[in-house]
Design an enzyme around this catalytic site. Structure first.
Site, short mmCIF file in Angstrom:
data_model
loop_
_atom_site.label_atom_id
_atom_site.label_comp_id
_atom_site.label_asym_id
_atom_site.label_seq_id
_atom_site.Cartn_x
_atom_site.Cartn_y
_atom_site.Cartn_z
N ARG A 125 0.86 -1.17 0.00
CA ARG A 125 0.00 0.00 0.00
C ARG A 125 0.90 1.23 0.00
NH1 ARG A 125 -2.06 -0.05 6.35
NH2 ARG A 125 -0.95 1.84 6.87
N GLU A 184 -6.82 6.04 15.77
CA GLU A 184 -6.43 4.63 15.76
C GLU A 184 -5.61 4.31 16.99
OE1 GLU A 184 -4.15 3.08 12.48
OE2 GLU A 184 -5.39 4.11 11.02
N ASN A 232 -4.85 8.23 4.40
CA ASN A 232 -4.46 7.56 5.64
C ASN A 232 -3.00 7.84 5.92
OD1 ASN A 232 -5.21 5.47 7.73
ND2 ASN A 232 -3.39 4.51 6.86
N GLU A 233 -2.75 8.46 7.05
CA GLU A 233 -1.36 8.68 7.50
C GLU A 233 -0.45 9.17 6.38
OE1 GLU A 233 -0.21 5.06 9.41
OE2 GLU A 233 -1.28 5.57 11.24
N GLU A 259 -2.44 -7.60 7.13
CA GLU A 259 -2.48 -7.29 8.56
C GLU A 259 -3.25 -8.35 9.36
OE1 GLU A 259 -1.56 -2.93 9.52
OE2 GLU A 259 -3.20 -2.78 8.08
N HIS A 274 -2.44 -8.36 13.05
CA HIS A 274 -2.60 -7.12 13.82
C HIS A 274 -3.83 -7.24 14.71
CE1 HIS A 274 -3.28 -2.93 14.79
NE2 HIS A 274 -2.06 -2.68 14.37
C1 GLA Z 1 -1.48 2.46 10.77
C2 GLA Z 1 -2.51 2.41 9.69
C3 GLA Z 1 -3.47 1.29 9.79
C4 GLA Z 1 -2.79 0.04 10.24
C5 GLA Z 1 -2.06 0.32 11.51
C6 GLA Z 1 -1.40 -0.90 12.05
O1 GLA Z 1 -1.78 3.24 11.85
O2 GLA Z 1 -3.22 3.61 9.55
O3 GLA Z 1 -4.03 1.12 8.52
O4 GLA Z 1 -1.92 -0.41 9.25
O5 GLA Z 1 -1.06 1.26 11.25
O6 GLA Z 1 -0.79 -0.61 13.27
#
Ligand code: GLA
Length: 661
Positions: free
Chosen positions: A115, A307, A153-154, A355, A358
């Site tokens: 990604r 998150e 996202n981030e 993931e 996770h």
């Molecule tokens: C980041 C991402 C999520 C996920 C988490 C895993 O914060 O935004 O999509 O991958 O990490 O810790």
């Protein structure tokens, strides 16, 4: 008109997770509905990585599946935080636009299959991102389930490709005006680096030895602006169709590719993600460090934890588990410091894909599990805290944080690899947290006169404005602690001549640093007051300051290591080495006393965290977290929202939210 408060729409604090139902099928969706009700989930983040499903081929959209999930969630009383999926372009996109793939500094072009494989500076990527953001906003902009927008996202992925090079040159022309000015700023007179045309200027790609530090710093500044511009494009495309708040989830604390102060100004509400990097008490300290930064980015406005993991602690490349009870303690740790709730990544643990391992709110084991029971208990607690919505936190100490200083400590050619900005920032926060003092972070150019105490770690780069701002702060009565290797360079990373730190600040500190003397790895030194230092030492002389401790080794024997200067109506303290944790904590304790700073809730034993949230109408709540294995009697029993009863003590590892104190 944008509705900026997310909690108005939710009727209380937010609780929920990233929801990726496209990984599952009908029976699981039905169970999700039931489990979300049990866990009191009221907000789900949808669509973060759903680009391939939403736009299976260029400009052909399939929204039917998303319609169904949004309607289902809405019927179940769960509001939606709808994401634009632009952090994960689908394979068809990269095959159609290979020039939009990330190129590493060494020239390697990455491929899809993970990604975040896109270059933000690639025109094809930017227009595809705008297009899908706009299509989503047009369709869902006024859907009754929609609480907020989650752009991307981030943000933070960097690239060194030719699109990047072209955009970097445009940015450099605007910043420097002329090639002569760029050559001067980057110090290209040395090592034969002089540029004679803009086309010669490149991003800092792989080089034989040290990269030019000015170029490296400007590249970070450029990318930060590029990221913010890309966000703005999506935000504005959304705003054309929707009045709901728009945000993006920032990743704190170690992900520093963005000027977060500048980015936060563009967000309707600051939202951040947090994963601790050590378990146990260190994780709780990390939560507080993160939450204090998140709140400060928005100038104290309510913010949202977007998150966290139910059971995820990143210890390098190892993922450790959290302690039982941490789901609630970490959730309340964020809420205590101004978060309007807590969202997890992710709702249901993936059964396949990147993931799979996770942690999640519903683990592989299913709802009959410790994790889901703790999630449910936490959801019930958050549901009882609705009255805290919109209240804020006040701090009496500021720790200075400057992205330029962070980037400055990442360039090549520095005297010590142990001048680590992130560690220095966290080390400054920790003893204040241990002392029960709530901390704001502030940019060194911010107005800080409302804080009796300001701590300045690792400001290797210090702009002229910041140096003057801090001088004035001390002159006007503030207590300032400046730590080693600060004010060595100006805003262009040019060395400060005539002694460090930067001249106007030196005046307030009453010292002049003449020489830096980095220490060997693992070398420890002792100061005359018995405290121990590491990493760094400096040869300095006082120019008005009093010496509080001297060095006791080598050529520095007898010379000042730690000083205090009465200047104007304030005090400038200077510490020229990195003290050991206990000695540093003692020093911070002394400064708190001098500056008259009390813990947020006095009278509590060590290991009990306490923060007060204040409503504009004068109501207050104390959020208390007991990080010790002992029961702790409360100095002032009060009504606890968690139990809806009078609380006299905190159980071992327990929490309380006391009304009216
Ligand atoms: C980041 C991402 C999520 C996920 C988490 C895993 O914060 O935004 O999509 O991958 O990490 O810790």
């Amino acid at each position: 008109m944008t509705t900026r408060s997310i909690t108005d729409r939710l009727g209380g604090l937010a609780f929920g997770g990233d929801y990726n139902p496209e990984q599952w099928d009908e029976p699981v969706w039905k169970e999700d509905d039931e489990l979300m009700r049990r866990a009191r989930v009221n907000l789900a983040t949808l669509g973060v990585f759903s680009w391939a499903l939403l736009e299976p081929e260029e400009a052909r959209y399939d929204f039917a599946w998303l319609d169904a999930h949004i309607d289902r969630l809405h019927a179940n009383g769960v509001a939606v935080d709808l994401a634009t999926p632009t952090a994960s372009p689908p394979p068809w996109f990269t095959l159609a636009h290979p020039d939009a793939l990330v190129v590493r500094p060494d020239g390697t072009r990455l491929v899809h299959g993970s990604r975040d494989t896109y270059c933000l500076a690639a025109p094809a990527y930017r227009s595809a991102a705008r297009r899908i953001a706009s299509a989503l906003a047009e369709r869902y902009g006024d859907h009754p389930a929609l609480a907020m927008w989650h752009v991307h996202n981030e943000y933070g992925t960097l690239c060194w490709c030719d699109h990047t090079a072209a955009a970097f040159r445009v940015w450099l022309r605007a910043r420097h005006g002329s090639l002569d000015a760029l050559n001067e700023a980057w110090g290209t007179a040395f090592w034969s680096q002089r540029y004679t045309s803009w086309e010669q200027v490149l991003p800092p790609r792989a080089t034989q030895w040290h990269k030019n530090p000015g170029q490296a710093l400007d590249f970070h500044r450029f990318w930060s602006d590029e990221i913010i511009a890309a966000y703005r494009e999506q935000r504005d495309a959304i705003r054309a169709h929707s009045d709901r708040p728009v945000t993006t989830n920032l990743m704190l604390p170690a992900y520093q590719n963005i000027d977060l102060w500048a980015f936060a100004r563009e967000l309707d509400v600051v939202t951040c993600d947090q994963y601790p990097s050590a378990p146990g008490l260190a994780a709780a300290a990390d939560v507080a460090f993160h939450a204090d930064r998140a709140r400060s980015l928005g100038g104290g406005r309510p913010w949202l934890l977007m998150e966290q993991g139910t059971n995820t602690v990143y210890d390098g490349d190892r993922v450790l588990a959290k302690d039982p009870g941490d789901i609630l303690r970490h959730t309340l740790g964020h809420i205590a410091r101004g978060s309007e709730g807590a969202i997890f990544f992710q709702w249901r643990q993936s059964r396949a894909g990147a993931e799979t391992w996770h942690s999640a709110m519903v683990p592989h084991a299913g709802p009959d599990s410790r994790i889901f029971r703790e999630v449910t208990q936490t959801g019930e607690v958050v549901a009882r805290l609705g009255e805290l919505a919109g209240s804020t936190v006040s701090a009496s100490v500021a720790v200075l944080h400057d992205p330029d200083a962070w980037w400055a400590l990442g360039v090549d050619g520095l005297p010590s690899p142990e001048l680590d900005y992130h560690t220095a920032l966290a080390r400054a926060h920790r003893p204040l947290w241990d002392a029960g003092v709530t901390v704001d972070f502030a940019h060194p150019e911010h107005e800080v006169s409302r804080y009796p105490l300001v701590v300045a770690p690792a400001l290797f780069l210090l702009s002229d404005r910041a140096a003057e701002n801090l001088r004035r702060y001390v002159a006007d009565g503030g207590t300032l602690l400046v730590q080693h290797a600060s004010g060595y360079a100006d805003g262009r990373l040019h060395a400060r001549l005539g002694g460090y730190p930067a001249a106007p600040l030196r005046e307030a500190l009453g010292i002049r640093v003449e020489e830096y003397r980095p220490l060997r790895q693992d070398e420890r030194i002792t100061l005359s007051d018995g405290s121990h230092g590491a990493v760094w030492s400096e040869s300095l002389r006082t120019e008005g300051a009093e010496t509080l401790a001297t060095y006791t080794h080598g050529m520095l024997t007898g010379s000042p290591a730690f000083t205090r200067h009465h200047y104007g109506t304030g005090q400038g303290w200077y510490l020229s080495t990195r003290l050991d944790d206990t000695d540093y904590a003692a020093l911070v304790g002394r400064l708190l006393k001098e500056a008259g700073v009390e813990p947020d809730v006095p009278g509590l034993p060590a290991g009990v965290e306490a923060v007060t949230r204040h409503a504009p109408d004068g109501r207050r709540w104390q959020v208390l977290l007991n990080h010790t294995p002992e029961a702790v009697p409360l100095p002032d029993p009060a009504h606890d929202l968690l139990t809806d009863a009078l609380a006299h003590e905190l159980p071992p590892g327990g929490c309380a939210v006391l009304r009216g104190h």
